[in-house]
Design a protein around this motif. Structure first.
Motif, PDB file in Angstrom:
ATOM      1  N   UNK A  67       0.830  -1.211   0.000  1.00 23.07           N
ATOM      2  CA  UNK A  67       0.000   0.000   0.000  1.00 23.07           C
ATOM      3  C   UNK A  67       0.860   1.254   0.000  1.00 23.07           C
ATOM      4  N   UNK A  68       1.931   1.229   0.785  1.00 21.93           N
ATOM      5  CA  UNK A  68       2.835   2.385   0.809  1.00 21.93           C
ATOM      6  C   UNK A  68       3.473   2.580  -0.556  1.00 21.93           C
ATOM      7  N   UNK A  69       3.904   1.464  -1.191  1.00 26.13           N
ATOM      8  CA  UNK A  69       4.484   1.567  -2.523  1.00 26.13           C
ATOM      9  C   UNK A  69       3.506   2.124  -3.547  1.00 26.13           C
ATOM     10  N   UNK A  70       2.244   1.674  -3.504  1.00 22.98           N
ATOM     11  CA  UNK A  70       1.240   2.202  -4.429  1.00 22.98           C
ATOM     12  C   UNK A  70       1.005   3.684  -4.189  1.00 22.98           C
ATOM     13  N   UNK A 128      12.599  12.469  -7.334  1.00 19.33           N
ATOM     14  CA  UNK A 128      13.770  11.649  -6.993  1.00 19.33           C
ATOM     15  C   UNK A 128      13.547  10.934  -5.654  1.00 19.33           C
ATOM     16  N   UNK A 129      12.967  11.635  -4.694  1.00 20.87           N
ATOM     17  CA  UNK A 129      12.710  11.002  -3.392  1.00 20.87           C
ATOM     18  C   UNK A 129      11.755   9.823  -3.534  1.00 20.87           C
ATOM     19  N   UNK A 130      10.667  10.019  -4.273  1.00 17.83           N
ATOM     20  CA  UNK A 130       9.684   8.954  -4.446  1.00 17.83           C
ATOM     21  C   UNK A 130      10.254   7.798  -5.257  1.00 17.83           C
ATOM     22  N   UNK A 131      11.092   8.102  -6.244  1.00 18.16           N
ATOM     23  CA  UNK A 131      11.739   7.031  -6.996  1.00 18.16           C
ATOM     24  C   UNK A 131      12.662   6.223  -6.083  1.00 18.16           C
ATOM     25  N   UNK A 135      12.458   2.143  -5.306  1.00 13.17           N
ATOM     26  CA  UNK A 135      13.610   1.252  -5.518  1.00 13.17           C
ATOM     27  C   UNK A 135      13.986   0.543  -4.218  1.00 13.17           C
ATOM     28  N   UNK A 136      13.917   1.258  -3.103  1.00 11.60           N
ATOM     29  CA  UNK A 136      14.225   0.649  -1.804  1.00 11.60           C
ATOM     30  C   UNK A 136      13.233  -0.473  -1.476  1.00 11.60           C
ATOM     31  N   UNK A 148      18.795  -1.546  -2.671  1.00  9.57           N
ATOM     32  CA  UNK A 148      18.491  -0.870  -1.408  1.00  9.57           C
ATOM     33  C   UNK A 148      19.459   0.283  -1.170  1.00  9.57           C
ATOM     34  N   UNK A 149      20.727   0.090  -1.491  1.00  9.73           N
ATOM     35  CA  UNK A 149      21.692   1.183  -1.367  1.00  9.73           C
ATOM     36  C   UNK A 149      21.353   2.314  -2.334  1.00  9.73           C
ATOM     37  N   UNK A 150      21.018   1.923  -3.590  1.00 11.90           N
ATOM     38  CA  UNK A 150      20.686   2.942  -4.588  1.00 11.90           C
ATOM     39  C   UNK A 150      19.439   3.709  -4.175  1.00 11.90           C
ATOM     40  N   UNK A 151      18.423   2.992  -3.698  1.00 10.18           N
ATOM     41  CA  UNK A 151      17.206   3.662  -3.260  1.00 10.18           C
ATOM     42  C   UNK A 151      17.453   4.617  -2.112  1.00 10.18           C
ATOM     43  N   UNK A 152      18.284   4.192  -1.150  1.00 14.08           N
ATOM     44  CA  UNK A 152      18.604   5.067  -0.012  1.00 14.08           C
ATOM     45  C   UNK A 152      19.348   6.319  -0.488  1.00 14.08           C
TER      46      UNK A 152
END
Length: 608
Positions: free
Chosen positions: A68-71, A92-95, A99-100, A578-582
């Motif tokens: 739900x959070x991802x959607x 960029x933050x939401x992307x 990815x995370x 996870x690193x890229x998303x962070x």
């Protein structure tokens, strides 16, 4: 200024789109996530990481919450189309969040987090995993089913899918997440195996153990240096003259051998003495055989194979078998020749551990002075403690034989103690019960705070000749049962897999804080595949190889016990994402903050 297509503008006006992208969904889901994670942290501090994982992080509803959070994040980002410069930090933050979440899902689905135990001076590659399995082996038939792990009790309907994959003679009935298993004696007039049970306790300066014998079901039990036997009637009469037994020398391979057989027809391919296998690896029909360790009293403890300090003999060989570049783990039990981790064999071969026959008497002394092997052949004289129960008597006749010679004969009542001639052991007679059969008594228990989690238990129903009986298996326990005329080996415990490389623990070093026994640091000096030099795995220095990361997790040290290093084995396919998303989240927050700053607003006002 660019605008979104008309069809997308129509979609943005849809009620479902507006709800999924709204703050009305974001606030309650994020608040719920914060509460759940907070509760998970509390559970982990009380009962450990595994408990928190089973209670929360591996539950389907937790992944629904993350979904739900991802959607919400995805639709919130889409709602800003067409993007403008001021949306850069927001997008960029939401992307980064998406990815995370994707990387976390990859880790949960395809990652590995297990434990590798290495004994100093030995090698290994078998990693224990946290998920549960049930295994059944009978002849050439091998079945392994995965079992759900959680905090709820599962009944027969919950385990129906796993049961369908097992032989028709087996049915899984109940799975307790945490249990205490004991044995109790029950009256059962309909059971033809009913008989008399005698309990006793052995106590020495080193240990204390309580055991029992049953005249029908368990008339003998070997523990340490002695065989315990229960007979009905009177003790055998003392021998006036003790017959001496002349023994032929045992064959050269007195420590046993690994027997390699052809799967197709059972043909003997090769017999490899254990002494030879301990010196170097052997190769049979393109299968390379490495001996990891030989056990005299193999037991499963904390979900791994280890050497027991006491109890009955259970000789076993732990092997690494290399076939076509693939490395596989195998265990060969001398007492369970049909057991194998590979039902179809490996390379067309199967492996058995065959003990060398004991010295064979040329002139046999009286039978009561000899231990009797499972095949009915008398063994050389041994240490024997024999109990004799007469009908309607409240006393038990006890005699002790040391090296085949009778050293004590006495009649005792419940509660009386006898001093034995072995290592200061004292034998105390317990209760005497007639007309009973032993039965498992299993209780569901609750874990205690700050204590290791208790093991689970699995109830298995066995159909045999039109009748059904039930057995309980404690987590990490193996048991052999008879179905028809055939033995069947059952195991309930953690799953495992083999690393694509082997490690040999050359040395384990523990450094304590000055003046205490508390570990300041500890490290393992290992050799990988015997092809490279010594590599050090310490608390802050993991070993990375072939996509796996090995961390120094714990250790086992104790007087009279082998030194064991415990390594955590991790493979995380989602780590990069996870690193890229962070990183993207952090970058987006910085850009968004700078864009909203007073200086940026002033510059925008000044610009034409």
């Amino acid at each position: 200024m660019s605008t979104a297509p008309e069809w997308f503008q129509a979609i943005k006006k849809n009620f479902l789109f507006r709800f999924l992208s709204s703050i009305h969904l974001a606030i309650p889901t994020l608040a719920t996530l914060a509460i759940v994670v907070g509760w998970g942290t509390i559970l982990e501090s009380r009962y450990g990481a595994n408990y928190a994982r089973w209670a929360i992080y591996e539950q389907p509803w937790f992944w629904v919450l993350l979904g739900l959070i991802g959607l919400n994040v995805l639709f919130a980002a889409l709602s800003r189309i067409p993007y403008q410069r001021r949306h850069t930090g927001f997008v960029i933050t939401h992307l980064g969040i998406l990815i995370l979440l994707g990387g976390s899902f990859m880790t949960a689905q395809w990652g590995i987090d297990g434990t590798l135990r290495l004994t100093e001076g030995s090698q290994g590659q078998s990693v224990d995993l946290p998920n549960l399995v049930f295994e059944a082996v009978s002849g050439e038939v091998y079945r392994k089913v995965r079992l759900p792990r959680g905090l709820a009790v599962l009944d027969e309907s919950d385990l129906a899918d796993a049961t369908r994959e097992l032989p028709f003679s087996l049915r899984l009935k109940r799975l307790l997440p945490f249990a205490e298993v004991d044995v109790e004696m029950r009256d059962d007039p309909q059971n033809p195996q009913q008989g008399t049970v005698v309990g006793f306790m052995l106590k020495s300066p080193m240990f204390q153990v309580a055991e029992w014998l049953h005249t029908r079901i368990r008339p003998e039990e070997r523990m340490g240096p002695a065989l315990f036997r229960l007979i009905e009637g009177e003790l055998p009469a003392p021998q006036a003259v003790k017959a001496r037994t002349k023994l032929r020398p045992a064959p050269p391979s007195s420590e046993g051998a690994l027997v390699v057989l052809r799967v197709a027809n059972g043909e003997l391919v090769k017999k490899i003495p254990l002494s030879q296998l301990q010196k170097q690896a052997a190769e049979v029909d393109s299968v390379k055989i490495h001996l990891v360790r030989a056990y005299q009293r193999a037991i499963v403890s904390a979900n791994h194979l280890t050497e027991g300090d006491e109890g009955k003999l259970n000789p076993a060989l732990e092997l690494n078998l290399e076939v076509g570049g693939q490395k596989n783990r195998e265990v060969a039990y001398a007492n369970f020749p049909q057991f194998s981790l590979h039902k179809e064999g490996l390379g067309g071969l199967r492996f058995e551990y065959q003990l060398a026959g004991p010295s064979v008497p040329e002139a046999t002394a009286p039978a009561q002075d000899h231990d009797v092997a499972g095949d009915g052949e008398p063994r050389a004289a041994t240490n024997l403690i024999e109990f004799a129960v007469a009908p309607a008597s409240e006393q038990v006749g006890v005699r002790l034989l040391k090296a085949g010679q009778e050293v004590l004969r006495q009649t005792v009542s419940a509660g009386e103690a006898i001093q034995t001639p072995w290592m200061g052991m004292v034998l105390t007679l317990g209760s005497i019960q007639r007309g009973v059969v032993p039965a498992d008594r299993v209780l569901e228990i609750e874990p205690q705070e700050k204590e290791p989690l208790p093991p689970g238990a699995l109830q298995v129903a066995i159909a045999d000749r039109g009748a059904s009986r039930e057995v309980w298996l404690r987590e990490g326990e193996s048991r052999e049962v008879t179905v028809g005329e055939s033995p069947m080996h059952l195991r309930f415990g953690s799953d495992h897999f083999n690393l694509p490389f082997r490690l040999r623990l050359q040395k384990f070093i523990k450094t304590d804080y000055p003046g205490s026994s508390m570990a300041q640091e500890y490290e393992s000096h290992v050799e990988v595949d015997s092809t490279s030099g010594i590599q050090v795995i310490s608390m802050n220095q993991p070993l990375k190889r072939d996509g796996y990361t090995l961390y120094q997790a714990s250790y086992e040290l104790g007087p009279g016990r082998p030194t064991v290093s415990i390594l955590s084995v991790n493979r995380d396919p989602g780590r990069f994402w996870k690193y890229l998303g962070s990183l993207l989240m952090s970058l987006g927050i910085v850009i968004y903050t700078l864009h909203r700053s007073r200086l940026a607003r002033a510059q925008r006002k000044e610009s034409p």
